[in-house]
Design an enzyme around this catalytic site. Sequence first.
Site, PDB file in Angstrom:
ATOM      1  N   GLU A 154     -10.078   3.520   6.288  1.00  0.00           N
ATOM      2  CA  GLU A 154      -9.223   3.746   7.462  1.00  0.00           C
ATOM      3  C   GLU A 154      -9.985   4.372   8.638  1.00  0.00           C
ATOM      4  O   GLU A 154      -9.768   3.987   9.787  1.00  0.00           O
ATOM      5  CB  GLU A 154      -8.014   4.613   7.091  1.00  0.00           C
ATOM      6  CG  GLU A 154      -7.035   3.931   6.150  1.00  0.00           C
ATOM      7  CD  GLU A 154      -6.475   2.618   6.682  1.00  0.00           C
ATOM      8  OE1 GLU A 154      -6.638   2.315   7.884  1.00  0.00           O
ATOM      9  OE2 GLU A 154      -5.877   1.876   5.883  1.00  0.00           O
ATOM     10  N   HIS A 208      -8.615  -3.598  14.273  1.00  0.00           N
ATOM     11  CA  HIS A 208      -8.598  -2.607  13.183  1.00  0.00           C
ATOM     12  C   HIS A 208      -8.422  -3.321  11.842  1.00  0.00           C
ATOM     13  O   HIS A 208      -9.175  -3.089  10.887  1.00  0.00           O
ATOM     14  CB  HIS A 208      -7.454  -1.621  13.444  1.00  0.00           C
ATOM     15  CG  HIS A 208      -7.201  -0.625  12.367  1.00  0.00           C
ATOM     16  ND1 HIS A 208      -7.335   0.725  12.550  1.00  0.00           N
ATOM     17  CD2 HIS A 208      -6.791  -0.763  11.074  1.00  0.00           C
ATOM     18  CE1 HIS A 208      -7.027   1.371  11.428  1.00  0.00           C
ATOM     19  NE2 HIS A 208      -6.693   0.471  10.525  1.00  0.00           N
ATOM     20  N   GLU A 209      -7.414  -4.196  11.769  1.00  0.00           N
ATOM     21  CA  GLU A 209      -7.166  -4.900  10.501  1.00  0.00           C
ATOM     22  C   GLU A 209      -8.312  -5.842  10.163  1.00  0.00           C
ATOM     23  O   GLU A 209      -8.672  -6.002   8.987  1.00  0.00           O
ATOM     24  CB  GLU A 209      -5.845  -5.676  10.584  1.00  0.00           C
ATOM     25  CG  GLU A 209      -4.631  -4.824  10.903  1.00  0.00           C
ATOM     26  CD  GLU A 209      -4.487  -3.604  10.011  1.00  0.00           C
ATOM     27  OE1 GLU A 209      -4.779  -3.712   8.800  1.00  0.00           O
ATOM     28  OE2 GLU A 209      -4.084  -2.540  10.512  1.00  0.00           O
ATOM     29  N   GLU A 227       0.823  -1.209   0.000  1.00  0.00           N
ATOM     30  CA  GLU A 227       0.000   0.000   0.000  1.00  0.00           C
ATOM     31  C   GLU A 227       0.858   1.259   0.000  1.00  0.00           C
ATOM     32  O   GLU A 227       1.805   1.353   0.783  1.00  0.00           O
ATOM     33  CB  GLU A 227      -0.922  -0.008   1.228  1.00  0.00           C
ATOM     34  CG  GLU A 227      -1.992   1.059   1.157  1.00  0.00           C
ATOM     35  CD  GLU A 227      -2.997   0.938   2.300  1.00  0.00           C
ATOM     36  OE1 GLU A 227      -4.185   1.169   2.056  1.00  0.00           O
ATOM     37  OE2 GLU A 227      -2.590   0.627   3.432  1.00  0.00           O
ATOM     38  N   ALA A 240       0.403  -2.407  10.742  1.00  0.00           N
ATOM     39  CA  ALA A 240      -0.109  -3.653  10.184  1.00  0.00           C
ATOM     40  C   ALA A 240      -0.729  -3.348   8.828  1.00  0.00           C
ATOM     41  O   ALA A 240      -0.912  -2.192   8.454  1.00  0.00           O
ATOM     42  CB  ALA A 240      -1.134  -4.288  11.122  1.00  0.00           C
ATOM     43  N   MET A 241      -1.076  -4.434   8.096  1.00  0.00           N
ATOM     44  CA  MET A 241      -1.696  -4.290   6.775  1.00  0.00           C
ATOM     45  C   MET A 241      -2.749  -5.366   6.581  1.00  0.00           C
ATOM     46  O   MET A 241      -2.512  -6.543   6.845  1.00  0.00           O
ATOM     47  CB  MET A 241      -0.626  -4.390   5.684  1.00  0.00           C
ATOM     48  CG  MET A 241      -1.168  -4.149   4.294  1.00  0.00           C
ATOM     49  SD  MET A 241      -1.759  -2.443   4.087  1.00  0.00           S
ATOM     50  CE  MET A 241      -3.039  -2.679   2.866  1.00  0.00           C
ATOM     51  N   GLU A 242      -3.896  -4.957   6.050  1.00  0.00           N
ATOM     52  CA  GLU A 242      -5.106  -5.779   6.059  1.00  0.00           C
ATOM     53  C   GLU A 242      -5.212  -6.727   4.876  1.00  0.00           C
ATOM     54  O   GLU A 242      -6.321  -6.975   4.369  1.00  0.00           O
ATOM     55  CB  GLU A 242      -6.335  -4.870   6.080  1.00  0.00           C
ATOM     56  CG  GLU A 242      -6.573  -4.041   4.809  1.00  0.00           C
ATOM     57  CD  GLU A 242      -5.965  -2.653   4.808  1.00  0.00           C
ATOM     58  OE1 GLU A 242      -6.385  -1.806   4.006  1.00  0.00           O
ATOM     59  OE2 GLU A 242      -5.060  -2.411   5.637  1.00  0.00           O
TER      60      GLU A 242
END
Length: 859
Positions: free
Chosen positions: A329, A306-307, A134, A273-275
């Site tokens: 987001e 959150h993720e 991203e 982190a990354m989803e």
Amino acid sequence: MPGENLSRDEARERAALLSVDGYEVSLDLRSAVGDAGGEPRTFRSVTTIRFRCNEPGASSFADLVAPSVTSVSLNGRDLDPGEVFDGSRILLEDLAAENELVVDAQCAYSRTGEGLHRFVDPEDGEVYLYTQYEPADARRVFANFEQPDLKAPYRFEVRAPEGWTVWSNGTGELADGVWRFAETKPISTYITCVVAGPYHYVTDTYTRTFEDGTKLEIPLGAMCRKGLAPHFDADDVFLVTKQGLDFFHDHFDYPYPFGKYDQAFVPEYNLGAMENPGLVTFREEYIFRGKVTQASYEARANVILHEMAHMWFGDLVTMEWWDDLWLKESFADFMGTFANVGATRFKDAWITFANRRKAWAYRADQLPSTHPITADIRDLEDAKLNFDGITYAKGASVLKQLVAYVGQDAFLEGSRRYFKRNAYGNTRLGDLLSVLAETSGRDMTAWAASWLQTAGVNSLTPQVLLDTEGGRIAELAILQEAPESHPELRPHRIAVGLYRRTPEGAVERYARVETDVHEPRTVVAELAGAEAPELVLVNDDDLTYCKVRFDETSLVTLRSHLGALTDPLARALCWSALWNMTRDALLPARDFVDLVLRFAGRESDIGVLQMLHAWANSALTHYAAPDWRETGGELLAEGALRELREAKPGSEHQLAWARFFASVASAEPDLKLLADLLDGTVEIDGLEVDQELRWAFLEPLAAHGAADESVLAAELVRDDTASGKRHQVRCLAARPSAPVKAQAWAQVVESDALSNALVEATISGFQQPSQRELTAPYAQLYFAAIERVWRERSIQIGMDVVRGLFPAYQDRPETLDATDAWLEAHRDAAPALRRLVLEARDDLARALRAQECDAAADR
């Protein structure tokens, strides 16, 4: 053709022309191990893209950032890579209605955390790989159409070194030396993912039976480097994961759509982190090598949730372009806390949100680069910088206000309809507003215009008029103000709380009224006749997004009795308001430090306490008058040591005070105590000086010349791990020596040999508030170097250097003048670079104003 920086207009033109049916991506990662022979290490990437063009004969382009391309084939026709590939784009001419593009390329492993990152563990020599894309770095790994609204299903296959395991978004199987993964649902390029290496992997299963009797079973996995396995509390990760899946299934009425749910904790990660659907990646610092407070566990749970919220907000339904980044987001940031409170043991997470998360938003919303939550994102460089406090924390705060405005049931029903109508598609702001208007019965247009499409933060101040006897309220009004730069007044749904002292000395609320504030002055009629308050809190329960101000009586009460406030959220809101006043040069920094010294020791919420420590440090470093800094530092160190000794042995408060004491220690007796705690000649009852705390003690010793290179080398022998190496690099760069600073500067600015994590560590060590004179010569060098750095380095490293090495500790008007001179002379510099410099300039100007306020307090 233009370079790597894809514009919104180009993306819209391509989306109108093309639709993508599917990708097949084959990666050969066997080159990740072994001797590279001194050559840059690359891997083979072969991509087949099937896509349609609604204007046969038209031209377009695919994205690829790679050192070389071996071959390109379009519809069976071989194209000359030298003619069609320019380093970032592949020209595609004379397209058919249905097309097949095959690209065979040599792509580069990354050391900056962008693309396919390669990490060598110094502890055992093992190699670990993971991807991070991203907003637009999938093109560093495979050829694609790199924009969020060209979704497609993907099939990945990976050849990896023998003994490795490979993971991707779908379920994988190893056969004949090749890992083949199930086809994904239609997703955007930036959330595809590959993780590979000898990771330590733990499994579990989530099951749920729905009301109609159908059963959902989700395989769960969690992984980390082998060296971190002894510290990996996977059981707690799985506990929060299952609680989150239960919570979101209860509220979203849309089963998790991506099959398995792996969570990878990876090294040298730039983000939290990354989803990536089915394979979420996290920074490995969320695996705790030493003792941490509950605030750290709460923060990790918040990130996990959150993720997870992104699986619906962002992955299932994705914004069309980065203008509407907030659609994922802001929602995920809100939902992370909403689920933390509703599903896990962290029932006070809204306090953390009010105190910590919103502080990020308030700062970002007062920078010259502030922007509406729905931003104007012209290109990918804009997008990269908009992962900020506005898009995340302000957006989440505004959604909290929206829930108060339309009601929780209407908000959640709107979310459910949004998922079902737009599954596997792309949306804009209007798509969400239309379903919320349906479910709430309210016109969302005016609300969106005020909250989503304008920038800036309002201030709310109580105005209290008492009757002639002074015992009761004659009138209580709320004054709403906006800065000149962003004069919008907004509709606020707020709670107004009245507080007074009890006979026992506690400060408690005795009246509360909810009201709507729209105008510059709003009278709260329901409070007329109430007994006179000692404290008025105008955003009680933290319903809206605003800067809270106090009337004079309330401020006097807080100065004397802040620690006696019994409600932890009210206390956190008051601390936050006082910190905003300090930043706004309305409260002298020394007064804020004094409040911390007198009342922080009574703070029960550990997350709030740790935030107070950080704010007190910032107040001393940036906002205190220069001639008071030494006195302030002595007072903070003395107070921190007192609280450390008085804290309950073995408690998390004791640990927090120990870390804070180390961060402010500078006098010889304090440094000697740190050294004695390290070598064990002195002990504080209950304080375990574990490896992470040892490094926390060593940094101030190194920065003040009390720990030399040999001491730090010996510590690395003791902690010869990736984490230990990062700590050592930071401590080495912190030493108070001109040659040390010159070497650190050269390693970061003149060379690209360091990985992203070691760049970050070196910058952190280089910048020391006690070394203002030593680093003064680098202010001029900074302005001479940043445009070249921005041009030559990756955007992530460029951001780290421009932000991290700005001469913030040269807090003099001359530095402000030098910044203005650079901005004037570089009007044509990259807009993203100018934005970073403008933000740093604003922080410096704010610091100078606060220092003037603090100096005036001494007169």
